[in-house]
Write a protein that holds these residues in place. Structure first.
Motif, PDB file in Angstrom:
ATOM      1  N   GLN A   1       6.891 -46.175 -19.073  1.00 18.25           N
ATOM      2  CA  GLN A   1       6.828 -47.173 -19.861  1.00 18.25           C
ATOM      3  C   GLN A   1       6.481 -46.161 -21.095  1.00 18.25           C
ATOM      4  N   LEU A   2       6.613 -44.929 -21.401  1.00 16.50           N
ATOM      5  CA  LEU A   2       7.463 -44.280 -22.859  1.00 16.50           C
ATOM      6  C   LEU A   2       7.851 -44.449 -22.754  1.00 16.50           C
ATOM      7  N   MET A   3       9.723 -44.688 -22.001  1.00  8.64           N
ATOM      8  CA  MET A   3      10.741 -44.595 -22.160  1.00  8.64           C
ATOM      9  C   MET A   3      11.379 -45.712 -22.084  1.00  8.64           C
ATOM     10  N   ALA A   4      10.631 -46.954 -21.796  1.00 10.11           N
ATOM     11  CA  ALA A   4      10.949 -48.374 -21.578  1.00 10.11           C
ATOM     12  C   ALA A   4      10.268 -48.851 -23.215  1.00 10.11           C
ATOM     13  N   GLU A   5       9.212 -48.223 -23.620  1.00 10.11           N
ATOM     14  CA  GLU A   5       8.925 -48.831 -25.003  1.00 10.11           C
ATOM     15  C   GLU A   5      10.342 -48.394 -25.945  1.00 10.11           C
ATOM     16  N   GLN A   6      10.124 -46.529 -26.254  1.00 12.69           N
ATOM     17  CA  GLN A   6      11.591 -46.472 -27.103  1.00 12.69           C
ATOM     18  C   GLN A   6      12.219 -46.978 -26.938  1.00 12.69           C
ATOM     19  N   MET A   7      13.130 -47.799 -25.961  1.00 12.76           N
ATOM     20  CA  MET A   7      14.519 -48.330 -25.240  1.00 12.76           C
ATOM     21  C   MET A   7      14.003 -49.863 -26.552  1.00 12.76           C
ATOM     22  N   SER A   8      12.782 -50.129 -25.859  1.00 13.79           N
ATOM     23  CA  SER A   8      12.878 -51.964 -26.587  1.00 13.79           C
ATOM     24  C   SER A   8      12.950 -51.587 -28.565  1.00 13.79           C
ATOM     25  N   ALA A   9      12.067 -50.463 -28.321  1.00 13.27           N
ATOM     26  CA  ALA A   9      12.080 -50.223 -29.869  1.00 13.27           C
ATOM     27  C   ALA A   9      13.581 -50.215 -31.012  1.00 13.27           C
ATOM     28  N   ALA A  10      14.409 -49.630 -30.372  1.00 13.68           N
ATOM     29  CA  ALA A  10      16.112 -49.723 -29.946  1.00 13.68           C
ATOM     30  C   ALA A  10      17.011 -50.592 -30.185  1.00 13.68           C
ATOM     31  N   GLY A  11      15.963 -51.527 -29.919  1.00 16.83           N
ATOM     32  CA  GLY A  11      17.015 -53.048 -29.478  1.00 16.83           C
ATOM     33  C   GLY A  11      17.585 -52.883 -28.528  1.00 16.83           C
ATOM     34  N   ILE A  12      17.470 -51.986 -27.020  1.00 21.44           N
ATOM     35  CA  ILE A  12      17.902 -52.261 -25.525  1.00 21.44           C
ATOM     36  C   ILE A  12      16.674 -53.046 -24.567  1.00 21.44           C
ATOM     37  N   PRO A  13      17.163 -54.061 -24.146  1.00 19.80           N
ATOM     38  CA  PRO A  13      16.901 -54.797 -23.182  1.00 19.80           C
ATOM     39  C   PRO A  13      16.649 -54.241 -21.938  1.00 19.80           C
ATOM     40  N   VAL A  14      15.294 -54.167 -21.951  1.00 12.87           N
ATOM     41  CA  VAL A  14      14.327 -53.138 -20.675  1.00 12.87           C
ATOM     42  C   VAL A  14      14.278 -54.174 -19.410  1.00 12.87           C
ATOM     43  N   PHE A  15      14.602 -53.709 -18.083  1.00 15.54           N
ATOM     44  CA  PHE A  15      12.959 -54.777 -16.863  1.00 15.54           C
ATOM     45  C   PHE A  15      12.531 -53.730 -16.360  1.00 15.54           C
ATOM     46  N   VAL A  16      11.905 -53.803 -15.659  1.00 15.50           N
ATOM     47  CA  VAL A  16      10.599 -52.651 -15.469  1.00 15.50           C
ATOM     48  C   VAL A  16      10.142 -53.233 -13.904  1.00 15.50           C
ATOM     49  N   ALA A  17      10.068 -52.576 -12.984  1.00 10.52           N
ATOM     50  CA  ALA A  17       9.216 -53.307 -11.636  1.00 10.52           C
ATOM     51  C   ALA A  17       8.345 -52.555 -11.716  1.00 10.52           C
ATOM     52  N   ASP A  18       6.936 -53.610 -11.483  1.00 14.93           N
ATOM     53  CA  ASP A  18       5.705 -53.044 -11.726  1.00 14.93           C
ATOM     54  C   ASP A  18       4.722 -53.131 -11.292  1.00 14.93           C
ATOM     55  N   LEU A  19       4.124 -52.507  -9.353  1.00 19.37           N
ATOM     56  CA  LEU A  19       4.870 -52.656  -8.236  1.00 19.37           C
ATOM     57  C   LEU A  19       2.713 -52.764  -8.357  1.00 19.37           C
ATOM     58  N   LYS A  20       1.563 -51.862  -9.421  1.00 17.22           N
ATOM     59  CA  LYS A  20       0.663 -52.336  -9.006  1.00 17.22           C
ATOM     60  C   LYS A  20      -0.079 -52.877 -10.301  1.00 17.22           C
ATOM     61  N   GLY A  21       1.101 -53.636 -11.392  1.00 18.65           N
ATOM     62  CA  GLY A  21       0.195 -54.327 -12.838  1.00 18.65           C
ATOM     63  C   GLY A  21      -0.079 -52.986 -13.565  1.00 18.65           C
ATOM     64  N   ASP A  22       0.341 -51.742 -13.467  1.00 20.03           N
ATOM     65  CA  ASP A  22      -0.236 -50.709 -14.630  1.00 20.03           C
ATOM     66  C   ASP A  22       0.880 -50.611 -15.674  1.00 20.03           C
ATOM     67  N   LEU A  23       1.996 -51.525 -15.785  1.00 14.76           N
ATOM     68  CA  LEU A  23       2.801 -52.282 -16.760  1.00 14.76           C
ATOM     69  C   LEU A  23       2.366 -52.673 -18.183  1.00 14.76           C
ATOM     70  N   SER A  24       1.558 -53.714 -17.308  1.00 12.49           N
ATOM     71  CA  SER A  24       1.528 -54.915 -18.304  1.00 12.49           C
ATOM     72  C   SER A  24       0.367 -54.405 -19.612  1.00 12.49           C
ATOM     73  N   GLY A  25      -0.173 -53.309 -19.421  1.00 16.48           N
ATOM     74  CA  GLY A  25      -0.058 -53.409 -21.180  1.00 16.48           C
ATOM     75  C   GLY A  25       0.652 -53.228 -21.905  1.00 16.48           C
TER      76      GLY A  25
END
Length: 517
Positions: free
Chosen positions: A62-86
């Motif tokens: 989550q930490l890395m996905a947030e910072q990539m988004s902030a830097a203008g980088i699109p991200v794809f994440v697989a959320d197995l248990k729904g933990d990343l919906s926040g």
């Protein structure tokens, strides 16, 4: 640790155009300043996030996905248990977050990010679909759990459909082709090698099982447009595409192979771009061991090829799993970045895996890496990355900074409200069923049946009678039998004939014997 160590950290992890992962595990009151960073330009060199259950892998993702988004980088994440919906909403202040901010010396501010939710079933986000043709025989064989022989038959079917112009879009198409080739169309396979009805039966049964798991909604059209993954919002932040998998946790082959399909399609469709200041897309593959379990040699070769070559397309891949041993060695060797959370050694096999993991880190005079890997706590990790020159940094025991988005999942009402406003949910809501193999073969069978009926109707009168009486096609029918012929051919005629013959023979014999006397 002394000033020499701090200088090495400053030199290895420069401050500009990089993700901030955390700070060395030192007393910040005595040793402020250095932070552990990962250069944006090196994100397409791929990476591994590993560690035992509960050590913080998902929060690191989550930490890395947030910072990539902030830097203008699109991200794809697989959320197995729904933990990343926040990720879609602001984080909530908490005393532990304050402790982490103090430990790392990095200020924390609650921030949400642009997120589109995707779903293999359509229940928790935009409906993902892929056609059977674009999936290909190797990936589909992985999903169906086929052996080598069955995989070769499936490949034969794909080749036949390509040659005959039969589009395979959904499972109805594939089922129709299999049934046709096992029966009426079997003769058409003489140039392909043929296939047994037993193998076809196995394929059909596996398809039924997969359909029972919800795959019928996944295979079809409209196929998901991969350009929807690589969007940058108006405020310059990269879109985070979160694949919700909580409703298909018991179908690991389906979602792991689907994500490999995405990578393979990206590899085929994206142009070569070489090294850039930042990647076009970064892909996080959670629960990576599910991809490699029981995988065929051909499938592993395909994965390795994609991982090795997709870097030049501007795509980065991060595998997330419990142990580095979950990833095949040839693929592990392609991963330049390592965020290694704690490993546990409860069994001899665990201890062997721990020693192997420690040997994969660059040598360092500052740590006993094998001991360190068992001692780091939750939210801490041993990190090594690639510098801008492509050389690996020395491993550093790191306090990871806290994510700024919510770290607990959204409730169903919150998720439904976000999906109700989603453009992608609306775009992929309706299924399209266009002309394909199922419809084409159905028409072919109807035309064949109609031609046979027309041919039968065009036959000369009496042909059928001729057949019943033993005559050949086109022969003149026999004339109606006479009354005497009918009597002689009646069921009791042979018995009567036998009795008459016996009586005549008796008279003749009697006369002959009388003369002798």
């Amino acid at each position: 640790m002394d000033a020499t160590f701090l200088d090495s950290v400053r030199q290895s992890f420069p401050t500009d155009d990089a993700l901030v992962l955390g700070a060395p595990m030192l007393d910040r009151r005595i040793h402020p300043e250095p932070l552990v960073r990962l250069p944006l330009a090196m994100l397409n060199r791929h990476g591994l996030i590993a560690g035992a259950t509960g050590t913080g892998k998902t929060k690191t993702l989550q930490l890395m996905a947030e910072q990539m988004s902030a830097a203008g980088i699109p991200v794809f994440v697989a959320d197995l248990k729904g933990d990343l919906s926040g990720l879609a909403t602001d984080g909530r202040p908490h005393p532990k977050i304050d402790e982490r901010a103090e430990a790392t010396g990095h200020a924390w501010a609650p921030t949400g990010y642009p997120v589109e939710f995707l779903s293999l079933t359509g229940q928790h986000g935009a409906q993902l679909r892929a056609t059977v043709t674009s999936f290909g025989p190797l990936l589909l064989a992985k999903v169906l759990g086929l052996n080598d022989t069955q995989t070769s038959v499936l490949t034969l079917v794909f080749k036949y459909c390509d040659d005959k112009g039969l589009p395979l879009l959904d499972f109805a198409d594939l089922r129709s082709v299999l049934q046709y080739l096992a029966n009426e169309g079997a003769a058409e396979l003489k140039d392909y090698g043929g296939m047994s009805k037993q193998t076809v039966g196995v394929l059909l049964r596996e398809m039924v099982e997969l359909e029972h798991q919800g795959a019928e909604a996944f295979f079809g059209e409209p196929e998901f447009d991969l350009a929807d993954l690589m969007q940058v919002e108006r405020d310059g932040r990269g879109l985070i595409s979160a694949l919700q998998l909580s409703d298909v946790q018991d179908k690991p082959a389906l979602f792991s192979t689907f994500m490999m399909w995405m990578l393979a399609r990206l590899f085929q469709e994206l142009p070569e771009v070489g090294d850039q200041a930042k990647p076009k897309l970064v892909f996080f593959f959670d629960e990576a061991h599910l991809l490699f379990n029981d995988a065929s040699k051909a499938f592993l070769t395909q994965v390795e090829q994609v991982v090795r070559l997709i870097r030049s397309k501007g795509v980065g891949i991060f595998f997330v799993t419990q142990s580095p041993k979950d990833v095949p060695a040839d693929i592990l060797g392609q991963l330049g970045h390592r965020v290694q959370h704690a490993l546990r050694a409860f069994t001899p096999d665990d201890e062997k895996a721990l020693r192997a993991a420690a040997r994969t880190f660059p040598k360092t005079p500052w740590y006993d890496v094998q001991e360190l890997l068992t001692s780091v706590g939750t939210g801490e990790a041993v990190i090594t990355t690639l510098t801008r020159k492509g050389t690996p940094t020395a491993p550093v025991a790191t306090h990871l900074i806290a994510p700024t988005a919510r770290m607990d999942p959204l409730d169903p009402a919150e998720l439904a409200a976000l999906n109700a406003r989603s453009r992608q949910v609306r775009a992929y809501a309706e299924t399209v069923d266009r002309d394909s193999a199922h419809e084409m073969l159905a028409r072919r069978m109807e035309e064949t049946a109609a031609a046979a009926a027309a041919e039968a109707a065009a036959q000369p009168v009496g042909v059928e009678d001729g057949k019943r009486s033993g005559g050949g096609r086109g022969r003149t029918p026999r004339p109606e039998p006479s009354a005497m012929e009918k009597i002689l051919k009646s069921p009791g005629a042979r018995t009567a004939q036998t009795m008459v013959v016996r009586a005549v023979m008796g008279v003749l014999l009697g006369g002959l014997l009388g003369k002798k006397r």
